[in-house]
Design a protein around this motif. Structure first.
Motif, mmCIF file in Angstrom:
data_model
loop_
_atom_site.group_PDB
_atom_site.id
_atom_site.type_symbol
_atom_site.label_atom_id
_atom_site.label_comp_id
_atom_site.label_asym_id
_atom_site.label_seq_id
_atom_site.Cartn_x
_atom_site.Cartn_y
_atom_site.Cartn_z
ATOM 1 N N PRO A 31 44.978 31.466 27.783
ATOM 2 C CA PRO A 31 44.555 31.361 29.185
ATOM 3 C C PRO A 31 43.571 32.476 29.529
ATOM 4 C CG PRO A 31 46.756 32.306 29.042
ATOM 5 C CD PRO A 31 46.369 31.910 27.646
ATOM 6 N N ASP A 32 42.709 32.181 30.479
ATOM 7 C CA ASP A 32 41.823 33.212 31.019
ATOM 8 C C ASP A 32 42.637 34.030 32.012
ATOM 9 O OD1 ASP A 32 39.952 34.780 32.193
ATOM 10 O OD2 ASP A 32 38.767 33.136 33.049
ATOM 11 N N MET A 33 42.912 35.261 31.671
ATOM 12 C CA MET A 33 43.778 36.081 32.519
ATOM 13 C C MET A 33 43.033 36.656 33.724
ATOM 14 S SD MET A 33 46.857 36.045 31.894
ATOM 15 C CE MET A 33 48.020 35.521 30.647
ATOM 16 N N GLY A 34 41.703 36.711 33.631
ATOM 17 C CA GLY A 34 40.896 37.122 34.771
ATOM 18 C C GLY A 34 41.520 38.255 35.575
ATOM 19 N N PRO A 35 41.761 38.021 36.872
ATOM 20 C CA PRO A 35 42.255 39.106 37.732
ATOM 21 C C PRO A 35 43.684 39.520 37.421
ATOM 22 C CG PRO A 35 42.241 37.016 38.914
ATOM 23 C CD PRO A 35 41.544 36.767 37.601
ATOM 24 N N TRP A 36 44.401 38.725 36.609
ATOM 25 C CA TRP A 36 45.829 39.020 36.380
ATOM 26 C C TRP A 36 46.043 40.132 35.369
ATOM 27 C CZ3 TRP A 36 47.315 37.136 40.513
ATOM 28 C CH2 TRP A 36 46.825 35.903 40.989
ATOM 29 N N LEU A 37 44.964 40.570 34.726
ATOM 30 C CA LEU A 37 45.097 41.690 33.785
ATOM 31 C C LEU A 37 45.338 43.010 34.514
ATOM 32 C CD1 LEU A 37 42.182 40.830 31.327
ATOM 33 C CD2 LEU A 37 44.637 40.595 30.898
ATOM 34 N N ALA A 38 44.988 43.068 35.786
ATOM 35 C CA ALA A 38 44.967 44.369 36.461
ATOM 36 C C ALA A 38 46.358 44.909 36.765
ATOM 37 C CB ALA A 38 44.165 44.239 37.763
ATOM 38 N N GLY A 39 47.238 44.072 37.308
ATOM 39 C CA GLY A 39 48.528 44.579 37.785
ATOM 40 C C GLY A 39 48.375 45.234 39.144
ATOM 41 N N ASN A 40 49.527 45.474 39.813
ATOM 42 C CA ASN A 40 49.478 46.131 41.130
ATOM 43 C C ASN A 40 50.428 47.329 41.185
ATOM 44 O OD1 ASN A 40 51.979 44.950 41.223
ATOM 45 N ND2 ASN A 40 51.715 43.942 43.195
ATOM 46 N N THR A 41 50.808 47.829 39.987
ATOM 47 C CA THR A 41 51.807 48.900 39.919
ATOM 48 C C THR A 41 51.240 50.212 39.396
ATOM 49 O OG1 THR A 41 52.358 48.205 37.672
ATOM 50 C CG2 THR A 41 53.698 47.269 39.452
ATOM 51 N N GLY A 42 49.957 50.205 39.045
ATOM 52 C CA GLY A 42 49.394 51.371 38.364
ATOM 53 C C GLY A 42 49.459 51.226 36.855
ATOM 54 N N THR A 43 50.248 50.254 36.358
ATOM 55 C CA THR A 43 50.294 49.952 34.927
ATOM 56 C C THR A 43 49.525 48.646 34.720
ATOM 57 O OG1 THR A 43 52.529 50.879 34.822
ATOM 58 C CG2 THR A 43 51.821 49.547 32.953
ATOM 59 N N PRO A 44 48.484 48.649 33.877
ATOM 60 C CA PRO A 44 47.726 47.415 33.673
ATOM 61 C C PRO A 44 48.643 46.264 33.249
ATOM 62 C CG PRO A 44 46.637 49.267 32.603
ATOM 63 C CD PRO A 44 47.958 49.780 33.103
ATOM 64 N N GLY A 45 48.406 45.090 33.828
ATOM 65 C CA GLY A 45 49.167 43.906 33.436
ATOM 66 C C GLY A 45 50.578 43.840 33.992
ATOM 67 N N VAL A 46 50.981 44.780 34.834
ATOM 68 C CA VAL A 46 52.339 44.760 35.401
ATOM 69 C C VAL A 46 52.245 44.597 36.918
ATOM 70 C CG1 VAL A 46 54.549 45.950 35.666
ATOM 71 C CG2 VAL A 46 53.231 46.216 33.552
ATOM 72 N N TRP A 47 52.900 43.542 37.414
ATOM 73 C CA TRP A 47 52.900 43.192 38.836
ATOM 74 C C TRP A 47 54.321 43.312 39.373
ATOM 75 C CZ3 TRP A 47 48.288 41.730 41.160
ATOM 76 C CH2 TRP A 47 47.215 41.500 40.276
ATOM 77 N N ARG A 48 54.426 43.771 40.611
ATOM 78 C CA ARG A 48 55.768 43.822 41.207
ATOM 79 C C ARG A 48 55.677 43.531 42.695
ATOM 80 N NH1 ARG A 48 57.409 48.800 40.288
ATOM 81 N NH2 ARG A 48 58.275 48.200 38.294
#
Ligand SMILES: [Zn+2]
Length: 320
Positions: free
Chosen positions: A10-27
């Motif tokens: 999949p094209d991860m596009g904006p989802w690679l960034a994350g919102n926790t300060g750790t790349p690729g990690v969202w919370r």
């Protein structure tokens, strides 16, 4: 030769960034209390089904109603190297990220740290801040999906409550190192509120593995209570008439011997059941690999990545 890949990354596009300060990690944390739930994909960079399921979950805009939802894309460096011509090479960059957890002896024994070691240290606080963990994987060889519950009984019963179609397998992991699913409280008998599940969704390249990953994700988040069933994208939950059946308990693992080019007597698959003890199923160095008891079930037999110290096959018996 492994079968062809039916799916592309999949094209991860904006989802690679994350919102926790750790790349690729969202919370996201809900205002109502609830479990702290983590979903991880791409611990192995070529296991695309979890990446698709997680990407689609992120794109759906789903937020927890209760508790905390953490979504982690684990081995981004390996995933970035995915090459459809050589899909098995991008499992990792330097070392298997799913053998570096637990006490992490590599932190103190002079091991030269690779990108996987550094990434494990980045992910560790997120893992340790979770009560439930779903880790989505796929397999080197075609075979039925497996739900790996670890050795503790309370994880196996929670897995049964999910109602997955996957075979439930209770297993102690690998000699080569501790898995994410066995890290910290997930490996402790005195942590009954902790639950981790590793789902092997099918063959790495099979389109059906994406359906299995979405189903597991929908059921896991629903049972955890962080969302309601109707919050999940339509069509993810699959009907399973027969459920996962009895628990299979892994009793033995055959590890590839030094200087060995192992072989099997036929292309065995996970779930193959062998009636008689002492049946020859392959060779490991010059030693025959034989089944240790009657009615023995094979778990993830594979000759890919069959380096010395890697797991060649596991033997399991059906528990009552
Ligand atoms: Zn994997």
């Amino acid at each position: 030769m492994p079968p062809p890949f039916e799916i592309s990354p999949p094209d991860m596009g904006p989802w690679l960034a994350g919102n926790t300060g750790t790349p690729g990690v969202w919370r996201w944390t809900a205002s109502e209390p609830g479990r702290r739930v983590m979903v991880s994909a791409l611990v192995h960079g070529n296991e695309l089904c979890g990446a698709w399921a997680v990407r689609d979950l992120l794109a759906s805009g789903l937020r927890p109603r209760r508790g905390t939802l953490t979504v982690a894309l684990a081995n981004l460096d390996a995933f970035a190297r995915f090459n459809p011509q050589r899909p098995h090479v991008s499992r990792c960059v330097h070392t298997d990220m799913n053998r570096l957890w637990g006490d992490m002896p590599w932190r103190h024994d002079g091991t030269e740290l690779a990108s996987e070691h550094r990434r494990v240290l980045e992910l560790q606080p997120h893992v340790e801040a979770s009560d439930w963990l779903l880790d989505l994987h796929s397999m080197h060889e075609p075979g039925p999906p497996l739900a790996l519950t670890g050795p503790l009984a309370h994880h196996a019963s929670r897995a049964a409550a999910l109602g997955l179609g996957a075979l439930r397998v209770a297993d102690p992991g690998h000699k080569a190192g501790v898995r994410l699913r066995d890290h910290g409280r997930f490996g402790r008998a005195d942590a009954p509120d902790a639950f981790a599940l590793l789902v092997e969704c099918g063959y790495h390249g099979a389109r059906a593995s994406v359906t299995v990953a979405r189903d597991a994700l929908a059921r896991f988040l629903d049972l955890s209570g962080v969302v309601d069933a109707q919050d999940m994208p339509a069509g993810w939950r699959q009907p399973h008439a027969h459920g996962s059946g009895p628990l299979l308990e892994v009793t033995d693992a055959v590890t590839v011997a030094p200087h060995s080019v192992p072989a099997f007597t036929k292309p065995w698959k996970s779930g193959d059941r062998i009636a008689k003890a002492g049946t020859l199923i392959g060779w490991n160095a010059a030693l025959p690999v034989i089944t240790p008891y009657d009615d023995c079930v094979l778990v993830m037999p594979t000759l890919l990545h069959a380096r010395p110290g890697a797991t060649l096959v596991r033997f399991a018996r059906t528990t009552p």
